[in-house]
Motif scaffolding. Structure first.
Motif, PDB file in Angstrom:
ATOM      1  N   ALA A  34       0.792  -1.142   0.021  1.00 42.76           N
ATOM      2  CA  ALA A  34       0.075   0.091  -0.064  1.00 42.76           C
ATOM      3  C   ALA A  34       0.962   1.308  -0.328  1.00 42.76           C
ATOM      4  CB  ALA A  34      -0.817   0.185   1.086  1.00 42.76           C
ATOM      5  N   GLY A  35       1.891   1.191   0.770  1.00 43.03           N
ATOM      6  CA  GLY A  35       2.878   2.362   0.878  1.00 43.03           C
ATOM      7  C   GLY A  35       3.363   2.553  -0.439  1.00 43.03           C
ATOM      8  N   ALA A  36       4.108   1.744  -1.169  1.00 41.68           N
ATOM      9  CA  ALA A  36       4.648   1.705  -2.483  1.00 41.68           C
ATOM     10  C   ALA A  36       3.716   2.161  -3.627  1.00 41.68           C
ATOM     11  CB  ALA A  36       5.254   0.543  -2.863  1.00 41.68           C
ATOM     12  N   THR A  37       2.384   1.720  -3.614  1.00 41.91           N
ATOM     13  CA  THR A  37       1.476   2.414  -4.471  1.00 41.91           C
ATOM     14  C   THR A  37       1.082   3.711  -4.131  1.00 41.91           C
ATOM     15  OG1 THR A  37       0.205  -0.019  -4.638  1.00 41.91           O
ATOM     16  CG2 THR A  37      -1.012   2.089  -5.038  1.00 41.91           C
ATOM     17  N   ALA A  38       1.116   4.193  -2.906  1.00 42.66           N
ATOM     18  CA  ALA A  38       0.887   5.453  -2.504  1.00 42.66           C
ATOM     19  C   ALA A  38       1.908   6.480  -2.723  1.00 42.66           C
ATOM     20  CB  ALA A  38       0.785   5.653  -0.766  1.00 42.66           C
ATOM     21  N   ALA A  39       3.116   5.991  -2.764  1.00 37.71           N
ATOM     22  CA  ALA A  39       4.285   6.850  -3.086  1.00 37.71           C
ATOM     23  C   ALA A  39       4.397   6.769  -4.775  1.00 37.71           C
ATOM     24  CB  ALA A  39       5.611   6.096  -2.963  1.00 37.71           C
ATOM     25  N   GLY A  40       3.717   5.919  -5.289  1.00 38.83           N
ATOM     26  CA  GLY A  40       3.526   5.995  -6.789  1.00 38.83           C
ATOM     27  C   GLY A  40       2.683   7.156  -7.323  1.00 38.83           C
ATOM     28  N   ASN A  41       1.586   7.179  -6.509  1.00 38.54           N
ATOM     29  CA  ASN A  41       0.313   7.963  -6.730  1.00 38.54           C
ATOM     30  C   ASN A  41       0.800   9.382  -6.567  1.00 38.54           C
ATOM     31  OD1 ASN A  41      -2.486   8.502  -7.439  1.00 38.54           O
ATOM     32  ND2 ASN A  41      -2.334   9.181  -5.197  1.00 38.54           N
ATOM     33  N   TYR A  42       1.811   9.589  -5.611  1.00 39.95           N
ATOM     34  CA  TYR A  42       2.208  10.794  -5.177  1.00 39.95           C
ATOM     35  C   TYR A  42       3.290  11.421  -6.251  1.00 39.95           C
ATOM     36  CZ  TYR A  42       4.741  14.453  -2.484  1.00 39.95           C
ATOM     37  OH  TYR A  42       5.180  15.689  -1.684  1.00 39.95           O
ATOM     38  N   LEU A  43       3.867  10.326  -6.736  1.00 37.80           N
ATOM     39  CA  LEU A  43       4.814  10.833  -8.070  1.00 37.80           C
ATOM     40  C   LEU A  43       4.268  10.642  -9.378  1.00 37.80           C
ATOM     41  CD1 LEU A  43       8.075   9.177  -6.276  1.00 37.80           C
ATOM     42  CD2 LEU A  43       7.379  11.434  -6.418  1.00 37.80           C
ATOM     43  N   LYS A  44       3.165  10.434  -9.568  1.00 32.30           N
ATOM     44  CA  LYS A  44       2.545   9.967 -10.714  1.00 32.30           C
ATOM     45  C   LYS A  44       2.658  10.994 -12.062  1.00 32.30           C
ATOM     46  CE  LYS A  44      -2.291  11.356  -9.949  1.00 32.30           C
ATOM     47  NZ  LYS A  44      -3.756  10.830  -9.495  1.00 32.30           N
ATOM     48  N   GLN A  45       2.836  12.136 -11.601  1.00 31.57           N
ATOM     49  CA  GLN A  45       2.931  13.176 -12.642  1.00 31.57           C
ATOM     50  C   GLN A  45       4.646  13.653 -12.764  1.00 31.57           C
ATOM     51  OE1 GLN A  45      -0.057  16.503 -12.021  1.00 31.57           O
ATOM     52  NE2 GLN A  45      -1.640  15.169 -11.869  1.00 31.57           N
ATOM     53  N   VAL A  46       5.366  13.086 -12.068  1.00 25.76           N
ATOM     54  CA  VAL A  46       6.852  13.261 -12.397  1.00 25.76           C
ATOM     55  C   VAL A  46       7.156  12.384 -13.486  1.00 25.76           C
ATOM     56  CG1 VAL A  46       8.908  13.200 -11.354  1.00 25.76           C
ATOM     57  CG2 VAL A  46       6.983  13.857  -9.985  1.00 25.76           C
ATOM     58  N   GLN A  47       7.870  13.243 -14.624  1.00 24.01           N
ATOM     59  CA  GLN A  47       8.681  12.531 -15.669  1.00 24.01           C
ATOM     60  C   GLN A  47       9.911  12.389 -15.330  1.00 24.01           C
ATOM     61  OE1 GLN A  47       8.260  14.662 -19.336  1.00 24.01           O
ATOM     62  NE2 GLN A  47       8.772  13.021 -20.493  1.00 24.01           N
ATOM     63  N   PHE A  48      10.336  11.113 -15.044  1.00 26.87           N
ATOM     64  CA  PHE A  48      11.687  10.894 -14.625  1.00 26.87           C
ATOM     65  C   PHE A  48      12.653  10.577 -15.949  1.00 26.87           C
ATOM     66  CE2 PHE A  48       9.309   9.446 -10.688  1.00 26.87           C
ATOM     67  CZ  PHE A  48       9.704  10.242  -9.992  1.00 26.87           C
ATOM     68  N   SER A  49      13.942  10.979 -15.807  1.00 28.57           N
ATOM     69  CA  SER A  49      14.702  10.702 -16.794  1.00 28.57           C
ATOM     70  C   SER A  49      14.940   9.285 -16.955  1.00 28.57           C
ATOM     71  CB  SER A  49      15.781  11.683 -17.061  1.00 28.57           C
ATOM     72  OG  SER A  49      16.568  11.333 -15.727  1.00 28.57           O
ATOM     73  N   PRO A 148      16.539  18.329 -16.567  1.00 27.60           N
ATOM     74  CA  PRO A 148      15.534  18.801 -15.923  1.00 27.60           C
ATOM     75  C   PRO A 148      14.477  17.751 -15.392  1.00 27.60           C
ATOM     76  CG  PRO A 148      14.855  19.206 -18.464  1.00 27.60           C
ATOM     77  CD  PRO A 148      16.246  18.644 -18.074  1.00 27.60           C
ATOM     78  N   ASN A 149      14.553  16.630 -15.986  1.00 21.12           N
ATOM     79  CA  ASN A 149      13.937  15.587 -15.442  1.00 21.12           C
ATOM     80  C   ASN A 149      14.732  14.838 -14.333  1.00 21.12           C
ATOM     81  OD1 ASN A 149      12.777  15.478 -18.578  1.00 21.12           O
ATOM     82  ND2 ASN A 149      11.497  16.048 -17.160  1.00 21.12           N
ATOM     83  N   PRO A 150      14.185  14.532 -13.086  1.00 14.44           N
ATOM     84  CA  PRO A 150      14.912  13.823 -12.216  1.00 14.44           C
ATOM     85  C   PRO A 150      14.875  12.225 -12.436  1.00 14.44           C
ATOM     86  CG  PRO A 150      12.702  14.239 -11.401  1.00 14.44           C
ATOM     87  CD  PRO A 150      12.935  14.878 -12.699  1.00 14.44           C
ATOM     88  N   VAL A 151      16.145  11.675 -11.596  1.00 12.57           N
ATOM     89  CA  VAL A 151      16.154  10.389 -11.609  1.00 12.57           C
ATOM     90  C   VAL A 151      15.677   9.730 -10.352  1.00 12.57           C
ATOM     91  CG1 VAL A 151      18.059   8.459 -11.373  1.00 12.57           C
ATOM     92  CG2 VAL A 151      18.303  10.459 -12.988  1.00 12.57           C
ATOM     93  N   LEU A 152      14.959   8.454 -10.488  1.00 15.66           N
ATOM     94  CA  LEU A 152      14.432   7.918  -9.335  1.00 15.66           C
ATOM     95  C   LEU A 152      15.326   6.793  -9.034  1.00 15.66           C
ATOM     96  CD1 LEU A 152      12.006   7.176  -7.143  1.00 15.66           C
ATOM     97  CD2 LEU A 152      10.776   6.084  -9.029  1.00 15.66           C
ATOM     98  N   ILE A 153      15.547   6.469  -7.788  1.00 14.51           N
ATOM     99  CA  ILE A 153      16.287   5.552  -7.256  1.00 14.51           C
ATOM    100  C   ILE A 153      15.654   4.838  -6.252  1.00 14.51           C
ATOM    101  CG2 ILE A 153      18.598   4.588  -6.277  1.00 14.51           C
ATOM    102  CD1 ILE A 153      20.120   7.204  -7.395  1.00 14.51           C
ATOM    103  N   VAL A 154      15.165   3.657  -6.545  1.00 14.26           N
ATOM    104  CA  VAL A 154      14.514   2.685  -5.504  1.00 14.26           C
ATOM    105  C   VAL A 154      15.603   1.747  -4.815  1.00 14.26           C
ATOM    106  CG1 VAL A 154      12.442   1.079  -5.106  1.00 14.26           C
ATOM    107  CG2 VAL A 154      12.333   3.033  -6.901  1.00 14.26           C
TER     108      VAL A 154
END
Length: 223
Positions: A34-49, A148-154
């Motif tokens: 549930a937390g990972a899904t919530a994080a995804g929803n929080y970041l859903k409009q971020v375009q990661f490079s 200008p587009n961030p990188v995501l590291i999980v």
């Protein structure tokens, strides 16, 4: 260039207080999913490079849940250097049961004095942060420092916390100490690491100096 770090969701080993390093894995529990899904929803409009993940199941599953919510549907690049600290034979054991106790105290409180050769095998703190920070520098180089587009590291709790501390100039001896930025002690959990499913953001303009923008953000998680 901004780097978004997300720690994996909560696992069964987290609940049981077992060592869960580079040679151990445990599935995400319901709250971790549930937390990972919530994080995804929080970041859903971020375009990661780019999106990177540790190869370990708990991190990769978290990355998949996050990207599934993202409107850009980015692909995930598996980066082995973002694997968790290797605790050797301690991995999978209850924290309270491992021996020798003097090395257990050092791994939690005196990282510069911790010697895996006298404990459990695995890696030293110096070797650990050397590999994770090298991976970060390579990620920034590949994406471009002016991107200008961030990188995501999980990844993991120690990876996120201690990589960022090292990038910001904290020596090995201070990796388990309270993290103080601009005179403020930053919040942590457990043995001084970020929360499961939390977001931390750092920024760099030259791939040498790093500035903290967001630390251990969990406001999007249900309480």
């Amino acid at each position: 260039m901004q780097l978004y770090f997300v720690r994996h969701g909560r696992t069964q080993y987290n609940i049981e207080k077992r060592f869960q390093g580079g040679s151990a894995d445990s599935p995400l529990v319901e709250s971790g999913i549930a937390g990972a899904t919530a994080a995804g929803n929080y970041l859903k409009q971020v375009q990661f490079s780019q999106v990177y993940s540790s190869p370990q199941g708990r991190a990769l599953d978290t990355a998949k849940l996050i990207t599934a919510e993202n409107q850009w549907q980015p692909t995930i690049i598996v980066e082995p250097r973002f694997s968790e600290f290797d605790f050797g034979r301690w991995d999978g054991q209850l924290e309270k049961d491992v021996e020798p106790k003097d090395q257990l105290d050092k791994v939690m409180h005196q990282p510069e004095a911790y010697d895996p050769a006298d404990a459990n095998g695995g890696e030293t703190y110096a070797a650990f942060v050397a590999r994770t920070t090298a991976a970060v520098h390579d990620v920034v180089t590949k994406a471009g420092v002016d991107n200008p587009n961030p990188v995501l590291i999980v990844s993991h709790g120690l990876v996120t916390t201690m990589t960022i501390k090292t990038l910001m100039g904290v020596p090995v001896s201070g990796l388990r100490a309270p993290f103080v930025v601009d005179g403020k002690v930053l919040n942590t959990v457990g043995h001084g690491i970020v929360d499961n499913d939390s977001l931390t953001i750092v920024e760099t303009t030259d791939n040498q100096n790093f500035k903290l923008k967001t630390w251990n953000e969990t406001g999007y998680l249900s309480k």
